[in-house]
Design an enzyme around this catalytic site. Structure first.
Site, short mmCIF file in Angstrom:
data_model
loop_
_atom_site.label_atom_id
_atom_site.label_comp_id
_atom_site.label_asym_id
_atom_site.label_seq_id
_atom_site.Cartn_x
_atom_site.Cartn_y
_atom_site.Cartn_z
N SER A 36 54.04 92.25 -79.23
CA SER A 36 54.55 92.76 -80.36
C SER A 36 53.50 93.18 -81.54
CB SER A 36 55.29 91.60 -81.13
OG SER A 36 54.63 90.45 -81.61
N HIS A 129 45.13 85.16 -85.94
CA HIS A 129 45.57 83.80 -85.85
C HIS A 129 46.64 83.48 -86.60
CE1 HIS A 129 44.68 79.73 -84.60
NE2 HIS A 129 44.84 79.47 -85.75
N GLU A 194 52.02 89.36 -89.57
CA GLU A 194 51.20 89.80 -88.74
C GLU A 194 51.20 91.24 -88.27
OE1 GLU A 194 50.64 87.69 -85.14
OE2 GLU A 194 50.85 85.50 -85.95
#
Length: 231
Positions: A36, A129, A194
């Site tokens: 993704s 992360h 993200e």
């Protein structure tokens, strides 16, 4: 003897295309699953104002659904089930050496790279992360965040060094952890962040606005969230 001067004609489109190829930041993305973040990075690179392009994706998992993502890039599988760690990284390094990328992006790549790769590509490997580093390094971050009752979590884009999740931090995005929130809900919420900050970091790299010196990040245009105006 008179010689007629040589006249070379260039088509404008050809010149622009050549210039773009020379200037683009060459990116390799390593994935293990859905990809993704790869999709978000590819979307960013497709914008005209972002001088970057993905030249290849690499997966250690031949069944990774991220390999189905379409794009003008090569796809390479190095199945880690067929090789020991040393042989796997030897093959990975050989392939990277042929590609000569400017930036290597780990996007859900579920393998820890050894010093062989990290030293060869020093300051050229970045990772996402799902926590606000230096807190909650390693795996099962969302489970630990919820079990410890932490009120704020997020994600971090950082350079990769020989310390697990310990490289210099480039950017972070945060969100509040609501009461009674499930692991899946938190994971989904942070993944959306993200997909915003990873492409933004790529754009800054492409425009040469991020540099690293003496293990410290120098960012010419910091990534900041827009604050809501007080009424």
């Amino acid at each position: 003897m008179y010689q007629q001067p040589l006249i070379i004609c260039h088509r404008k489109n050809t010149i622009k295309q050549f210039k773009k190829i020379v200037e683009d930041l060459k990116i390799v993305v390593l994935i293990s699953g859905k990809g993704s973040n790869l999709k978000a990075i590819a979307k960013e690179c497709s914008k005209k104002n972002v001088p970057a392009r993905i030249i290849s994706i690499i997966s250690n998992n031949p069944n990774a659904s991220g390999l189905q993502i379409k794009g003008k890039f090569k796809k390479k599988v190095i199945n880690d089930k067929l090789y020991d760690k040393k042989c796997f990284e030897f093959r990975l390094q050989n392939y990277l050496a042929k590609l000569k990328p400017d930036l290597i992006c780990l996007a859900g790549f579920m393998k820890i790279l050894s010093s062989l790769i990290i030293k060869k590509w020093k300051n050229k490997i970045i990772n996402v992360h799902p926590s606000l580093l230096p807190s909650f390094k390693g795996l099962k971050t969302h489970e630990r965040v919820i079990s410890e009752g932490v009120k704020k979590s997020g994600c971090t884009i950082h350079f990769v060094n020989e310390t697990l999740d310990g490289g210099p931090i480039i950017a972070q995005g945060s969100t509040m952890v609501k009461k009674n929130m499930t692991v899946k809900e938190l994971q989904k919420k942070i993944l959306k962040i993200e997909h915003i900050i990873y492409p933004e970091v790529i754009k800054l790299f492409a425009k040469k606005k991020i540099t690293i010196k003496s293990s410290k990040i120098k960012e010419k245009t910091p990534i900041t969230k827009k604050r809501k105006k007080k009424k």
